[in-house]
Design an enzyme around this catalytic site. Sequence first.
Site, PDB file in Angstrom:
ATOM      1  N   PHE A 172       0.598  -1.095  -0.151  1.00  0.00           N
ATOM      2  CA  PHE A 172      -0.106  -0.037  -0.390  1.00  0.00           C
ATOM      3  C   PHE A 172       0.736   1.497   0.157  1.00  0.00           C
ATOM      4  O   PHE A 172       2.084   1.321   0.937  1.00  0.00           O
ATOM      5  CB  PHE A 172      -0.707   0.059   0.854  1.00  0.00           C
ATOM      6  CG  PHE A 172      -1.488  -0.909   1.694  1.00  0.00           C
ATOM      7  CD1 PHE A 172      -2.704  -1.218   1.321  1.00  0.00           C
ATOM      8  CD2 PHE A 172      -0.960  -2.323   2.057  1.00  0.00           C
ATOM      9  CE1 PHE A 172      -3.781  -2.064   1.490  1.00  0.00           C
ATOM     10  CE2 PHE A 172      -2.194  -3.015   2.567  1.00  0.00           C
ATOM     11  CZ  PHE A 172      -3.637  -3.152   2.203  1.00  0.00           C
ATOM     12  N   ASP A 173       0.391   2.048  -0.657  1.00  0.00           N
ATOM     13  CA  ASP A 173       0.806   3.674  -0.046  1.00  0.00           C
ATOM     14  C   ASP A 173       0.422   3.911   0.578  1.00  0.00           C
ATOM     15  O   ASP A 173      -0.505   3.444   1.095  1.00  0.00           O
ATOM     16  CB  ASP A 173       0.519   4.459  -1.855  1.00  0.00           C
ATOM     17  CG  ASP A 173       0.978   5.854  -1.954  1.00  0.00           C
ATOM     18  OD1 ASP A 173       2.387   6.292  -1.138  1.00  0.00           O
ATOM     19  OD2 ASP A 173       0.426   6.902  -2.291  1.00  0.00           O
ATOM     20  N   GLY A 174       0.743   5.033   1.340  1.00  0.00           N
ATOM     21  CA  GLY A 174       0.661   5.623   2.933  1.00  0.00           C
ATOM     22  C   GLY A 174      -0.596   6.568   2.382  1.00  0.00           C
ATOM     23  O   GLY A 174      -2.040   6.224   2.434  1.00  0.00           O
ATOM     24  N   PHE A 284      -1.446  -0.634  -4.129  1.00  0.00           N
ATOM     25  CA  PHE A 284      -2.063   0.311  -4.600  1.00  0.00           C
ATOM     26  C   PHE A 284      -1.617   1.344  -4.096  1.00  0.00           C
ATOM     27  O   PHE A 284      -1.327   2.019  -3.341  1.00  0.00           O
ATOM     28  CB  PHE A 284      -3.420   0.070  -3.287  1.00  0.00           C
ATOM     29  CG  PHE A 284      -4.116  -1.203  -3.347  1.00  0.00           C
ATOM     30  CD1 PHE A 284      -5.249  -1.373  -4.711  1.00  0.00           C
ATOM     31  CD2 PHE A 284      -3.868  -2.260  -2.984  1.00  0.00           C
ATOM     32  CE1 PHE A 284      -5.651  -2.151  -4.972  1.00  0.00           C
ATOM     33  CE2 PHE A 284      -4.571  -3.822  -3.276  1.00  0.00           C
ATOM     34  CZ  PHE A 284      -5.620  -3.770  -4.316  1.00  0.00           C
ATOM     35  N   ASP A 286      -2.484   6.469  -5.420  1.00  0.00           N
ATOM     36  CA  ASP A 286      -2.507   7.295  -5.612  1.00  0.00           C
ATOM     37  C   ASP A 286      -2.113   7.820  -6.591  1.00  0.00           C
ATOM     38  O   ASP A 286      -3.518   8.659  -7.162  1.00  0.00           O
ATOM     39  CB  ASP A 286      -3.757   7.827  -4.389  1.00  0.00           C
ATOM     40  CG  ASP A 286      -2.393   8.710  -3.977  1.00  0.00           C
ATOM     41  OD1 ASP A 286      -2.950  10.020  -4.085  1.00  0.00           O
ATOM     42  OD2 ASP A 286      -1.584   8.974  -3.522  1.00  0.00           O
TER      43      ASP A 286
END
Length: 310
Positions: A172-174, A284, A286
């Site tokens: 995951f991105d943060g 994932f 954004d």
Amino acid sequence: MHSSPAAAATEHAAPLVVALASRALFDFEAENQVFEAGDDHAYMQLQLERLETPAQPGVAFGLARKLLAFNAGAAAGAPPRVEVVILSRNDPASGLRVFRSCKHYGLAVERGVFTRGAPPWRYLPALGAQLFLSANETDVRAALAAGVPAARVVPQPPLAEQGHPQELRIAFDGDAVLFSDEAEQVYQRDGLAAFQRHEQAQAGTPLGAGPFKPLLSALQQLHRAGGASGMRVRTALVTARSAPAHERAIRTLIDWEIEVDEAMFLGGLPKGGFLRAFQPDFFFDDHPRHVAGAAGHAPAGHVPHGVNNR
């Protein structure tokens, strides 16, 4: 012999439900060209003509196979720990090929909703879905607005098999994915130095939840529940943050009582090489640029949420 309360809770815990569009699970790009041309009858006929030809795996195929592997070894009649369901703009007749292809590959997919071009995301709450992957950005944005973790996938053949068959690996991105985009807004408005000062000053203040916090929490529960399958979950935070902004991210996860196994604070370095080393089953992010850079190294989904996507 009576089950312990903990064992009983595990036995009756609600499954992790992942909804996949047919183009995320299988490679239907040639057929989709007919669908996009606006002739759904020709598309339906083409799918029926190819009913006995299994579709080739798509970008989320490996993810689906590992998710379903968590159900292996369960006692007869026991509820599944994970369910993969199809949620598709396909017509019901074309859905026959989807189910037929699942059976061909041994994917125990039993539920599917086919809407013949109508927005399918509205069925996510009824399905109890905790993740939705689709190639349709409109559907993904609507799912996010409804509170369901969702990402847009770029349909492509799956990458080569990874070296961790007994581990489901998710990265995951943060900011704007696990966390809210409040800090990212500071960065976009005032620059890196201001962002670092802001995050250092707010190190003890937990970040708000991003759209994928519920999925990370569900994956942690899946891991802790154990099971006869021998499958494990391994998670990673892969973020452009660097020291001193790292501290707020870590403290936020501690405050949420959610763990990740690995954390990579890259300070702007390209993420692709790190993802290639971690070998996630899905990543994932954004930022469209980061997703494009990751796609050659790992299956990746764009989360159209936050200031980078307005």
